[in-house]
Motif scaffolding. Structure first.
Motif, PDB file in Angstrom:
ATOM      1  N   ARG A 184      -3.172  -6.206   4.520  1.00 40.33           N
ATOM      2  CA  ARG A 184      -3.627  -6.121   3.450  1.00 40.33           C
ATOM      3  C   ARG A 184      -4.349  -4.867   3.339  1.00 40.33           C
ATOM      4  O   ARG A 184      -4.462  -4.366   2.529  1.00 40.33           O
ATOM      5  N   PHE A 186      -3.550  -1.528   3.275  1.00 33.33           N
ATOM      6  CA  PHE A 186      -3.179  -0.714   3.232  1.00 33.33           C
ATOM      7  C   PHE A 186      -3.228   0.817   4.073  1.00 33.33           C
ATOM      8  O   PHE A 186      -2.605   1.923   3.902  1.00 33.33           O
ATOM      9  N   THR A 207       5.701   2.738   3.417  1.00 34.87           N
ATOM     10  CA  THR A 207       5.776   2.054   1.636  1.00 34.87           C
ATOM     11  C   THR A 207       4.937   1.045   1.870  1.00 34.87           C
ATOM     12  O   THR A 207       4.765   0.238   0.701  1.00 34.87           O
ATOM     13  N   LYS A 208       4.392   0.427   2.662  1.00 35.92           N
ATOM     14  CA  LYS A 208       3.684  -1.023   2.851  1.00 35.92           C
ATOM     15  C   LYS A 208       2.418  -0.403   3.040  1.00 35.92           C
ATOM     16  O   LYS A 208       2.131  -1.490   1.480  1.00 35.92           O
ATOM     17  N   SER A 209       1.920   0.141   2.701  1.00 37.39           N
ATOM     18  CA  SER A 209       1.152   0.570   2.047  1.00 37.39           C
ATOM     19  C   SER A 209       0.856   0.766   0.262  1.00 37.39           C
ATOM     20  O   SER A 209      -0.180   0.902  -0.068  1.00 37.39           O
ATOM     21  N   GLU A 228       3.830  -0.175  -1.842  1.00 39.12           N
ATOM     22  CA  GLU A 228       3.252  -1.835  -1.946  1.00 39.12           C
ATOM     23  C   GLU A 228       2.322  -2.702  -2.086  1.00 39.12           C
ATOM     24  O   GLU A 228       1.994  -3.421  -3.163  1.00 39.12           O
ATOM     25  N   LEU A 229       0.903  -1.734  -0.896  1.00 38.51           N
ATOM     26  CA  LEU A 229      -0.380  -3.255  -1.355  1.00 38.51           C
ATOM     27  C   LEU A 229      -0.579  -1.928  -2.082  1.00 38.51           C
ATOM     28  O   LEU A 229      -1.805  -2.934  -2.697  1.00 38.51           O
ATOM     29  N   ASN A 230      -1.277  -1.285  -1.833  1.00 41.57           N
ATOM     30  CA  ASN A 230      -2.032  -0.798  -3.406  1.00 41.57           C
ATOM     31  C   ASN A 230      -0.943   0.496  -3.432  1.00 41.57           C
ATOM     32  O   ASN A 230      -1.135   2.051  -2.940  1.00 41.57           O
ATOM     33  N   PRO A 231      -0.291   0.378  -5.113  1.00 41.14           N
ATOM     34  CA  PRO A 231       0.477   1.498  -5.557  1.00 41.14           C
ATOM     35  C   PRO A 231      -0.608   3.007  -6.239  1.00 41.14           C
ATOM     36  O   PRO A 231       0.604   4.179  -6.974  1.00 41.14           O
ATOM     37  N   TYR A 242       1.670   8.060  -0.899  1.00 44.28           N
ATOM     38  CA  TYR A 242       2.782   9.212  -1.563  1.00 44.28           C
ATOM     39  C   TYR A 242       3.412  10.346  -1.124  1.00 44.28           C
ATOM     40  O   TYR A 242       4.826  10.474  -0.864  1.00 44.28           O
TER      41      TYR A 242
END
Length: 339
Positions: A133, A135, A159-161, A163-166, A172
């Motif tokens: 987890r 990120f 993208t995984k980062s 997903e873990l922390n929007p 982004y």
């Protein structure tokens, strides 16, 4: 061609670190606020860091098998730019506590700082294995992958980062940079939009979105973004360089010369800004000022060994053509309209 600022620098913001059993602090980040081994407010000045280093030395002397003390000292070395010492202490912390995920991630940051990107990726990979987890580790591994040209891997990590922390704006923005490099301009803009929505003061996101807009043939949107980037941080040479190119294309030569001059003031080693300003000054009939700029361009490019012999020959040709000595003090005054 517009230049995107290198936005992959690891500027990390971590949650408040948890206190370790022996009074040292786990979870420190070399790019976040350093904390003293006994707790207390963040360390922000070099004397503070020096005192903390002394405290960590004492903690290690008391207990040479404390991985948290080694990690804490490594972070201080890292903040001081002593990467070899930082790496040695990260390694010692990991040897004492192989499952210490944050030490692996911070070791990756240190290797990243030394441009050892494959080693950095190895550190981040171990960190996410131990803490799936994390990120920040995914974002940083994405940055290393991007620098190595592994754009699909970088995008997967960013993208995984998120997903873990929007709410993690930096991932982004970094993903936007990777999309831009793949020629996926619409996706890049969408990610820059999200980064700016999350962090409206991210001048790099504005700068990079502006470059993408211009490459999409939307110079007015690009100019608005460059203006906003400069308003948020007026000390970034690349913002002025990009805005100058927009102004050249619009025929606003005097304004472009002003922007190139500002870029040079902020980054005196930028050969491209001297070159662009020199050609514009030549168009304005400011011959002496133009020659000075082009001479500086050649000098800087020679220093970077970019086809040194070719540039020396061209430099000499220009000097002979106009009959001037580039070392002459007379060139310091130049023409009155030099800008």
């Amino acid at each position: 061609m517009f230049r995107l600022v290198a936005s992959l620098v690891l500027i990390l913001t971590l949650a408040a670190p948890a206190q370790a059993a022996v009074g040292a602090w786990a979870g420190l980040s070399p790019n976040g606020p350093a904390l003293p081994p006994s707790g207390g407010p963040p360390l922000r000045t070099e004397p503070d860091l020096a005192r903390a280093l002394h405290d960590y030395d004492a903690a290690i002397a008391r207990n040479p098998d404390d991985p948290f003390a080694y990690h804490g000292r490594a972070v201080i070395w890292h903040r001081l730019g002593e990467l070899e010492r930082a790496i040695a202490d990260y390694d010692r912390a990991i040897a004492l506590a192989p499952a210490y995920a944050e030490a692996h991630r911070d070791l990756g940051d240190a290797w990243y700082g030394r441009d050892e990107f494959l080693r950095a990726i190895a550190g981040y990979a171990k960190a996410v294995d131990l803490n799936p987890r994390d990120f920040i580790a995914y974002n940083n591994r994405g940055a290393a992958n991007e620098i190595l040209g592994f754009l699909d891997r970088a995008i997967a990590d960013y993208t995984k980062s998120v997903e873990l922390n929007p709410g993690y704006a930096r991932a982004y923005r970094n993903r936007g940079d990777a999309w831009d490099k793949k020629g996926e301009s619409a996706r890049a803009i969408a990610d820059y939009d999200k980064a700016i929505a999350l962090n409206p003061r991210d001048y790099v996101a504005y700068l990079n979105r502006g470059a993408t807009f211009n490459n999409m043939g939307r110079p007015e949107r690009a100019l608005a973004d460059f203006n906003q980037s400069i308003e948020l941080n007026p000390d970034v040479a690349l913002s002025y360089w990009n805005r100058a190119i927009i102004r050249v294309n619009r025929g606003d030569v005097d304004e472009a010369i002003g922007d190139f001059s500002r870029a040079i003031a902020l980054d005196p080693a930028d050969a491209e800004s001297y070159a662009e300003r020199g050609w514009l000054r030549a168009r304005r009939g400011q011959i002496i000022s133009a020659i000075k700029d082009l001479a500086m361009t050649l000098r800087l490019r020679i220093a970077r060994s970019e086809g040194a012999r070719r540039w020396v020959e061209l430099f000499q040709l220009v000097a002979d053509m106009f009959g001037f000595d580039p070392e002459s003090p007379a060139l310091e005054t130049g023409d009155a309209a030099g800008g």
